[in-house]
Design a protein around this motif. Structure first.
Motif, PDB file in Angstrom:
ATOM      1  N   GLU A  54      31.797  87.771  52.404  1.00 42.73           N
ATOM      2  CA  GLU A  54      33.107  88.133  51.841  1.00 42.73           C
ATOM      3  C   GLU A  54      33.069  88.400  50.355  1.00 42.73           C
ATOM      4  O   GLU A  54      33.693  89.340  49.872  1.00 42.73           O
ATOM      5  CB  GLU A  54      34.117  87.008  52.080  1.00 42.73           C
ATOM      6  CG  GLU A  54      35.078  87.277  53.167  1.00 42.73           C
ATOM      7  CD  GLU A  54      34.851  86.300  54.287  1.00 42.73           C
ATOM      8  OE1 GLU A  54      34.708  85.113  53.977  1.00 42.73           O
ATOM      9  OE2 GLU A  54      34.799  86.724  55.448  1.00 42.73           O
ATOM     10  N   ASN A  55      32.331  87.563  49.664  1.00 42.26           N
ATOM     11  CA  ASN A  55      32.288  87.749  48.209  1.00 42.26           C
ATOM     12  C   ASN A  55      31.712  89.093  47.835  1.00 42.26           C
ATOM     13  O   ASN A  55      32.162  89.737  46.882  1.00 42.26           O
ATOM     14  CB  ASN A  55      31.452  86.640  47.559  1.00 42.26           C
ATOM     15  CG  ASN A  55      32.145  85.303  47.679  1.00 42.26           C
ATOM     16  OD1 ASN A  55      33.366  85.257  47.816  1.00 42.26           O
ATOM     17  ND2 ASN A  55      31.376  84.246  47.641  1.00 42.26           N
ATOM     18  N   ARG A  58      56.791  89.195  55.061  1.00 42.51           N
ATOM     19  CA  ARG A  58      56.613  89.280  56.506  1.00 42.51           C
ATOM     20  C   ARG A  58      57.895  88.854  57.212  1.00 42.51           C
ATOM     21  O   ARG A  58      58.334  89.485  58.167  1.00 42.51           O
ATOM     22  CB  ARG A  58      55.450  88.409  56.953  1.00 42.51           C
ATOM     23  CG  ARG A  58      54.095  89.065  56.781  1.00 42.51           C
ATOM     24  CD  ARG A  58      53.028  88.234  57.451  1.00 42.51           C
ATOM     25  NE  ARG A  58      51.718  88.879  57.351  1.00 42.51           N
ATOM     26  CZ  ARG A  58      50.620  88.288  56.974  1.00 42.51           C
ATOM     27  NH1 ARG A  58      50.657  87.012  56.622  1.00 42.51           N
ATOM     28  NH2 ARG A  58      49.486  88.936  56.923  1.00 42.51           N
ATOM     29  N   ARG A  59      58.412  87.771  56.729  1.00 41.97           N
ATOM     30  CA  ARG A  59      59.640  87.309  57.385  1.00 41.97           C
ATOM     31  C   ARG A  59      60.752  88.339  57.308  1.00 41.97           C
ATOM     32  O   ARG A  59      61.612  88.418  58.176  1.00 41.97           O
ATOM     33  CB  ARG A  59      60.119  86.004  56.763  1.00 41.97           C
ATOM     34  CG  ARG A  59      59.385  84.840  57.362  1.00 41.97           C
ATOM     35  CD  ARG A  59      59.804  83.518  56.741  1.00 41.97           C
ATOM     36  NE  ARG A  59      58.649  82.645  56.607  1.00 41.97           N
ATOM     37  CZ  ARG A  59      58.129  81.938  57.608  1.00 41.97           C
ATOM     38  NH1 ARG A  59      58.667  81.995  58.803  1.00 41.97           N
ATOM     39  NH2 ARG A  59      57.067  81.198  57.409  1.00 41.97           N
ATOM     40  N   PRO A  97      51.974  89.795  62.698  1.00 37.65           N
ATOM     41  CA  PRO A  97      52.393  90.916  61.841  1.00 37.65           C
ATOM     42  C   PRO A  97      51.902  92.268  62.351  1.00 37.65           C
ATOM     43  O   PRO A  97      50.755  92.395  62.787  1.00 37.65           O
ATOM     44  CB  PRO A  97      51.752  90.604  60.488  1.00 37.65           C
ATOM     45  CG  PRO A  97      51.064  89.302  60.615  1.00 37.65           C
ATOM     46  CD  PRO A  97      51.090  88.868  62.018  1.00 37.65           C
ATOM     47  N   SER A 148      54.137  86.027  52.669  1.00 41.01           N
ATOM     48  CA  SER A 148      54.819  85.306  53.740  1.00 41.01           C
ATOM     49  C   SER A 148      56.288  85.703  53.791  1.00 41.01           C
ATOM     50  O   SER A 148      56.830  85.979  54.871  1.00 41.01           O
ATOM     51  CB  SER A 148      54.663  83.804  53.501  1.00 41.01           C
ATOM     52  OG  SER A 148      55.419  83.100  54.429  1.00 41.01           O
ATOM     53  N   MET A 198      46.415  82.651  43.735  1.00 44.20           N
ATOM     54  CA  MET A 198      46.512  83.012  45.149  1.00 44.20           C
ATOM     55  C   MET A 198      47.835  82.612  45.770  1.00 44.20           C
ATOM     56  O   MET A 198      48.387  83.342  46.590  1.00 44.20           O
ATOM     57  CB  MET A 198      45.377  82.324  45.929  1.00 44.20           C
ATOM     58  CG  MET A 198      44.072  83.052  45.837  1.00 44.20           C
ATOM     59  SD  MET A 198      44.157  84.607  46.717  1.00 44.20           S
ATOM     60  CE  MET A 198      44.088  84.028  48.403  1.00 44.20           C
ATOM     61  N   HIS A 199      48.285  81.446  45.401  1.00 45.61           N
ATOM     62  CA  HIS A 199      49.453  80.925  46.121  1.00 45.61           C
ATOM     63  C   HIS A 199      50.684  81.789  45.907  1.00 45.61           C
ATOM     64  O   HIS A 199      51.489  81.981  46.802  1.00 45.61           O
ATOM     65  CB  HIS A 199      49.732  79.469  45.755  1.00 45.61           C
ATOM     66  CG  HIS A 199      49.901  79.255  44.292  1.00 45.61           C
ATOM     67  ND1 HIS A 199      48.838  79.141  43.426  1.00 45.61           N
ATOM     68  CD2 HIS A 199      51.019  79.154  43.540  1.00 45.61           C
ATOM     69  CE1 HIS A 199      49.278  78.953  42.217  1.00 45.61           C
ATOM     70  NE2 HIS A 199      50.607  78.963  42.238  1.00 45.61           N
ATOM     71  N   THR A 215      46.507  90.669  57.341  1.00 47.01           N
ATOM     72  CA  THR A 215      45.607  89.904  56.464  1.00 47.01           C
ATOM     73  C   THR A 215      44.169  90.286  56.735  1.00 47.01           C
ATOM     74  O   THR A 215      43.742  90.355  57.885  1.00 47.01           O
ATOM     75  CB  THR A 215      45.746  88.391  56.746  1.00 47.01           C
ATOM     76  OG1 THR A 215      47.110  88.032  56.677  1.00 47.01           O
ATOM     77  CG2 THR A 215      44.939  87.591  55.767  1.00 47.01           C
ATOM     78  N   PRO A 249      40.959  88.571  56.236  1.00 48.38           N
ATOM     79  CA  PRO A 249      40.600  87.203  55.825  1.00 48.38           C
ATOM     80  C   PRO A 249      39.551  87.181  54.723  1.00 48.38           C
ATOM     81  O   PRO A 249      38.508  87.832  54.833  1.00 48.38           O
ATOM     82  CB  PRO A 249      40.025  86.579  57.102  1.00 48.38           C
ATOM     83  CG  PRO A 249      40.499  87.419  58.210  1.00 48.38           C
ATOM     84  CD  PRO A 249      40.718  88.791  57.670  1.00 48.38           C
ATOM     85  N   SER A 289      43.921  85.031  39.539  1.00 47.75           N
ATOM     86  CA  SER A 289      43.486  84.056  40.552  1.00 47.75           C
ATOM     87  C   SER A 289      44.601  83.190  41.113  1.00 47.75           C
ATOM     88  O   SER A 289      44.339  82.180  41.734  1.00 47.75           O
ATOM     89  CB  SER A 289      42.378  83.177  39.978  1.00 47.75           C
ATOM     90  OG  SER A 289      42.300  83.332  38.608  1.00 47.75           O
ATOM     91  N   ARG A 315      50.362  84.620  48.300  1.00 47.34           N
ATOM     92  CA  ARG A 315      50.548  84.226  49.694  1.00 47.34           C
ATOM     93  C   ARG A 315      52.020  83.986  50.000  1.00 47.34           C
ATOM     94  O   ARG A 315      52.517  84.390  51.058  1.00 47.34           O
ATOM     95  CB  ARG A 315      49.751  82.934  49.981  1.00 47.34           C
ATOM     96  CG  ARG A 315      48.248  83.125  49.946  1.00 47.34           C
ATOM     97  CD  ARG A 315      47.619  82.654  51.244  1.00 47.34           C
ATOM     98  NE  ARG A 315      46.158  82.606  51.139  1.00 47.34           N
ATOM     99  CZ  ARG A 315      45.362  83.508  51.650  1.00 47.34           C
ATOM    100  NH1 ARG A 315      45.868  84.561  52.283  1.00 47.34           N
ATOM    101  NH2 ARG A 315      44.059  83.389  51.525  1.00 47.34           N
ATOM    102  N   VAL A 316      52.655  83.316  49.100  1.00 36.73           N
ATOM    103  CA  VAL A 316      54.081  83.024  49.325  1.00 36.73           C
ATOM    104  C   VAL A 316      54.862  84.323  49.445  1.00 36.73           C
ATOM    105  O   VAL A 316      55.689  84.501  50.350  1.00 36.73           O
ATOM    106  CB  VAL A 316      54.631  82.158  48.158  1.00 36.73           C
ATOM    107  CG1 VAL A 316      56.141  82.104  48.231  1.00 36.73           C
ATOM    108  CG2 VAL A 316      54.027  80.770  48.238  1.00 36.73           C
TER     109      VAL A 316
END
Lengths: 230, 888
Positions: free
Chosen positions: A88-89, A203-204, A213, A200, A192-193, A218, A220, A190, A196-197
């Motif tokens: 991944e990296n 998506r909702r 979705p 999220s 990330m959160h 995503t 991964p 960096s 992500r929030v």
């Protein structure tokens, strides 16, 4: 859709993979050029001027990331990298260095064609297009309105930005870092959160089933992609 | 720990090799005054002129002018004053000698006994230390100070010399120079007052200096020196393989008894062995009677046996039933078995009449010896040694004799009671009974006394005329004699029976101890238990502290030791020596006798498994008897067997384990091989069909082949991925990339990846809104979910719903994947997460069973947990718990 007289450069040190790609891509009407090392790649790009490059990350002389970086110094040709599941990296590094998309080995021919199409379309449709649409999702850039099934959706500015970026790059992967940098700025690379929030929440709001979705996919460990039909 | 002294170096230190050791030259004379010291000094001056560094360690000039003159010019090391009872006694300063490190040192009076609290009890030990340090020594010695000469000298001169030097020192000396002076000249010198005579011994010395004595002594010293040269010549000839008159291989056997005469016997045998160049052995026959001796006498026997060993004999203790014939037979059996050519015994001490009754050992031996020679050594004119104890006397005799008297009195009393009604002859029986009782309970002597008293009492009280010792009816004389004789015989027999019973008892006790040890050892399952048993038994039986050392990586380590026993480096080195050489060493042995413990090798047929160390006795207590030593050695061999057994058990277990592991590995490899190859079958098959049969295949079949091949390729890909993940988890190469992650996203991505596999299944996802982000490695957790859901899909029918939910409780996030499948049997709920679980329960379900195991590995790497539970109403719940707070 078949692309005729498009030129593709296939770079892989494995003969069998080059053989397969030559066959598959020729069948789609591409002119196929081959290279088996970083050196050869740079030379081939200069001499053959391909419209798209398929580049394996695991090259013998210098790694694909380095090739990408060098190419990007003077070329905007779309690059799709091939890599293995766990690296991944490497994928992120290559994408951040300028590659357009990636494929995880082993991959199906359909997947390959879809990614190639998306990558090359970007070139074509880079113009100012006010309306972006994928499936039932429509975004009107001039009026800053987003609708799903023609129902308007209310988004925060951040969510709007994220969606816009993904739509403008529909079908192509955007790394976390790319998203964060472009939406929030370099200082947030960096965080990330936050991303992500927001994803999220997005998506909702726009997904028929947020748990499964349809649009916002995503990737991964790498980033996100707006799924297009093809 | 690593600077433990090398045991061989230690051995060298105590018994040094030839080329490093100093050379010893002994100036040997046959009497005081022959000029040994003078000669030694002359020789020293000569060496000095040659450039050798000479010092005087200790010289005794006795103020003789000529001797003192010679001392001048040589460096004299000052004497050390040793304090003893407020007197300062001058002794040689060994440390000064060692420090001075000259090439040669003169040490007078080799046989001298040092003052108490000196470094060594004897000067010859000091000399040995000096020799070990590589310094040459000249010393002086009179022939009568040699141990093997001791008794002959005593015999010849009537003077017992107490200060003796072991013969081996003479044997090991590099050079012996005999200082000879014709006896007449010596006597002249004596008269001229040129010979030193200590005041106290004046009279004895005059006795000593008789011409006959001197001549005999002179001959002895010359002969001894000649023997020494002979030895040197022989070894010279041997090393150069020069054929010579080698004597036939004789073997001598000396039979000793507790009598002090046996010491002489041992020395005589040694001399004989020397002359014949023969090996010699010493045996002691232990009869039940002898076994009942007091401890001092047994100690004497043990000491004599040790002395014999020191003089170079092999010793053995034999048992016999007690009669002379039996003892003689035992000796001869031993002699024949060991190829003895000559038996040496001492002349009997007992009065002749005893021999007539009991039999003479010498007689028996001579009669039954066949072609073995029997040498009988004379004992006349015993020197003034303490008389031998009457073997008939038993300790604390008085109460027993009193007991006899009481018994006779009781019998008499009874006699009076019933006397009227019974004939006198029958009364005799009462007295006979008394004798029997006395013999059984009181011993020989009291029984004889009872016999005598009985006769007298009978005569006095029951035979007419009453109350006199006269006898009216002479027939009673016969009764008296008979009573007396019967009494004696019975007392002898009963006493012997008693002694035999005691000896048997003793043997039985020993056997019982051995049996106990064997039994306890056989029960002990592990090494520690075995060692514990051994140490316990040695402590109980011998009352000594013990240690057991076993090898670990070719290195001895203390495995178990009595409390209060500490071993220092030297002891460990001795133990190491024993381990490598397989012979006992340490206290009371010939090797490294300065050690604190006696070390025994634990030997089995396969080799040496360890070392047993037993502490020597405290200073005042006696050492072990030969019998006890034998018992200890038996203990050691039993223990060695038990230790070996435990070790072999362990090896067998390991081998079994290895076998089982190999079996499992083979099964696994077979399973993986199968699982890897199976997809390839369909892929190869499909491709070859499409290639070769393309004309004959219709569209549907073609499609079906392609789809199959595609699916199988996916399956193969997944298997390869799983194997890689498993390998990574096993080797600890899993590196978590922890970031805050969205649970719903994880689930969604996993379901996406499952793609076709859940296409026909209903999957319900239930994640509450505003569920917090959970720190996790996103990619790996997706893999976990893929595996778990895949498992649920495999084990539940198609129409069943799969439910995935997430909940938050305290600091944990709980993910539950539920299915309505067949469920997992209770005993397998844990095992289901084992690697290759399916291998152990081959089902019709495909796959190698790595999925759940990988999931477990990943979840646990997150410091979380994963469990399987049975679901109410049928099916399975897989519960994954992850910490919400980020834990490293």
């Amino acid at each position: 859709m078949s692309e005729t007289n498009q030129r593709v450069l296939v770079v892989d040190d494995e003969n069998s993979i080059r053989r397969y790609l030559r066959a598959a891509l020729s069948a789609q009407g591409f002119t196929v050029y081959e290279a088996a090392s970083g050196e050869e790649t740079l030379k081939a790009v200069l001499s053959n001027r391909p419209d798209i490059i398929i580049l394996d990350l695991g090259l013998p002389d210098f790694d694909g990331i380095e090739v990408t970086r060098r190419l990007r110094e003077w070329s905007q040709t779309p690059i799709i990298i091939l890599s293995v599941r766990e690296a991944e990296n490497d994928k992120i590094a290559a994408l951040d260095a300028g590659a357009d998309d990636y494929l995880t080995k082993p991959f199906g021919t359909g997947e390959l064609m879809a990614r190639m199409r998306v990558a090359m379309r970007r070139l074509v449709s880079n113009s100012d297009e006010p309306i972006l649409q994928v499936d039932n999702l429509k975004m009107d850039l001039s009026r800053r309105v987003v609708t799903v099934n023609n129902n308007p959706i209310s988004l925060t500015p951040t969510e709007y930005e994220i969606l816009r970026l993904l739509l403008q790059n529909a079908g192509k992967v955007l790394t976390h870092r790319q998203l964060l940098r472009q939406v929030w700025g370099t200082a947030y690379e960096s965080e990330m959160h936050i991303l992500r929030v927001n994803i999220s929440n997005l998506r909702r709001k726009i997904e028929p089933d947020p748990a499964r979705p349809h649009y916002l996919v995503t990737e991964p460990g790498v980033g996100y992609r707006l799924r297009t039909e093809d | 720990m690593e600077h433990r002294p090398n045991p061989d170096e230690l051995l060298k230190h105590l018994q040094p090799e030839e080329n490093k050791r100093g050379r010893l030259k002994i100036f040997l004379g046959y009497a005081a005054g022959v000029g040994k010291t003078f000669a030694m000094l002359e020789a020293a001056h000569q060496r000095r002129e040659q450039g050798v560094d000479v010092v005087i360690g200790y010289i005794e000039t006795h103020k003789r002018a000529e001797t003192e003159e010679l001392v001048e010019g040589l460096e004299v090391l000052p004497r050390k004053k040793v304090e003893y009872h407020n007197v300062a006694l001058p002794e040689m300063d060994v440390d000064a000698v060692l420090k001075r490190r000259s090439q040669l040192v003169l040490v007078d009076e080799f046989a001298h006994t040092n003052a108490p609290r000196s470094r060594h009890p004897k000067r010859y030990q000091d000399v040995e230390e000096i020799l070990d340090a590589g310094i040459d020594v000249y010393t002086t010695l009179n022939i009568q100070h040699l141990e093997s000469m001791n008794d002959i000298v005593a015999q010849v001169t009537g003077v017992i010399v107490r200060e003796t030097v072991p013969d081996r020192l003479l044997d090991e000396a590099s050079e012996i120079e005999v200082i000879d002076l014709p006896p007449d000249e010596l006597l002249t010198r004596l008269q001229e007052g040129k010979v030193y005579i200590p005041e106290q011994a004046a009279r004895a010395i005059h006795e000593f200096f008789r011409k006959g004595n001197l001549t005999a002594l002179r001959e002895m010293s010359l002969r001894r020196a000649a023997e020494h040269i002979d030895d040197q010549m022989r070894s010279y000839m041997q090393t150069r393989a020069i054929p010579g008159p080698w004597p036939a291989a004789e073997r001598l056997l000396a039979c000793i008894s507790p009598s002090p005469l046996s010491e002489r016997l041992i020395r005589s045998t040694r001399r004989l062995a020397d002359e014949l160049k023969a090996e010699w052995l010493v045996v002691y026959v232990e009869t039940p009677q002898l076994a009942a001796m007091p401890p001092e006498k047994r100690e004497r026997v043990a000491r004599m046996l040790r002395q014999a060993e020191e003089l170079g004999a092999h010793t053995q203790v034999l048992g016999s039933s007690g009669s002379v014939t039996a003892s003689a037979q035992t000796i001869l059996e031993f002699a024949r078995k060991n190829n003895i050519s000559k038996i040496v015994v001492g002349k009997p001490l007992r009065p002749h009449w005893q021999e007539v009754i009991r039999g003479s050992m010498v007689d028996m031996l001579v009669r039954m010896s066949g072609n073995i020679d029997v040498y009988v050594i004379a004992s006349s004119d015993q020197p003034s040694m303490p008389p031998e104890e009457n073997p008939l006397k038993i300790h604390s005799p008085w109460p027993r004799y009193l007991g006899s008297i009481v018994l006779v009195a009781v019998a008499t009393g009874l006699g009076f009671l019933i006397g009227g009604r019974i004939a006198p002859t029958n009364l005799v029986m009462l007295y006979l009974l008394t004798v029997v009782v006395a013999a059984i309970y009181l011993g020989r002597g009291p029984a004889v006394l009872a016999s005598l008293l009985g006769v007298l009492a009978f005569d006095f009280l029951f035979v007419q005329p009453y109350f006199t010792f006269a006898v009216s009816d002479t027939q009673y004389i016969i009764t008296f004699i008979a009573l007396f004789l019967v009494g004696i015989v019975i007392s002898q027999l009963t006493a012997r029976a008693r002694e035999q019973a005691d000896a048997a008892h003793q043997r039985e006790a020993e056997t019982a101890e051995l049996y106990d040890l064997s039994r306890d050892l056989s029960v002990a399952g592990e090494m520690d238990a075995v060692l514990q048993v051994l140490i316990q038994h040695v402590e109980d039986t011998f009352k000594r502290d013990t240690v057991v050392l076993l090898p670990e990586n070719d290195h001895l380590v203390i495995r178990m030791v009595s409390t209060n026993l500490k071993l220092d480096e030297d002891e460990l080195a001795v133990a190491d020596w024993v381990y490598r050489h397989g012979d006992p060493a340490g206290r009371h042995t010939n090797t490294l006798p300065a050690a604190q413990l006696r070390h025994l090798p634990l030997k089995t047929a396969r080799g040496i498994v360890g070392v047993l160390g037993v502490q020597g006795p405290e200073s005042s207590r006696p050492d072990l008897t030969p019998q006890q030593r034998r018992l200890m050695e038996t203990f050691a061999s039993q223990a060695a067997l038990a230790i070996e057994r435990v070790q072999l058990d362990e090896q067998a277990r390991q081998a079994q384990l290895l076998q089982a592991t190999e079996r499992l590995q083979t099964a696994l490899l077979n399973s993986i091989s199968h699982d890897l190859r199976t997809p390839l079958v369909s892929i190869t098959g499909a491709l070859t069909s499409l290639d070769e049969q393309s004309d004959s295949l219709n569209e549907d079949y073609r499609k079906s082949l392609i789809v199959t091949a595609r699916e199988e390729a996916d399956r193969l890909n997944r298997l390869v991925g799983n194997l890689l993940s498993m390998t990574r988890i096993e080797s600890g190469a899993i590196k978590l990339n922890i970031e805050p992650g969205d649970i719903q996203d994880v689930i969604g991505t996993a379901l996406d990846q499952l793609g076709k596999r859940i296409a026909h299944r209903k999957v319900e996802v239930n994640v509450p809104d505003n569920f917090p982000l959970v720190p996790m490695d996103f990619t790996l957790m997706v893999q976990v979910l893929v595996n778990v859901v895949d498992n649920a899909v495999k084990y539940s029918p198609e129409y069943c719903k799969i439910e995935i939910s997430a909940e938050l409780e305290n600091d944990q996030v709980r993910l539950i994947i539920a299915d309505r499948g067949e469920g997992i049997p209770p005993e397998d709920l844990e095992r289901v997460f084992d690697k290759f679980y399916r291998v152990q329960r081959p089902d019709s379900v495909s796959g190698t069973g790595l999925g759940l195991s990988i999931s477990k590995g990943i979840v646990e790497a997150h410091a979380g947990s994963i469990h399987a539970r049975r679901r109410d109403g049928g099916g399975t719940l897989i519960v994954i718990e992850l910490p919400v707070k980020e834990r490293v």
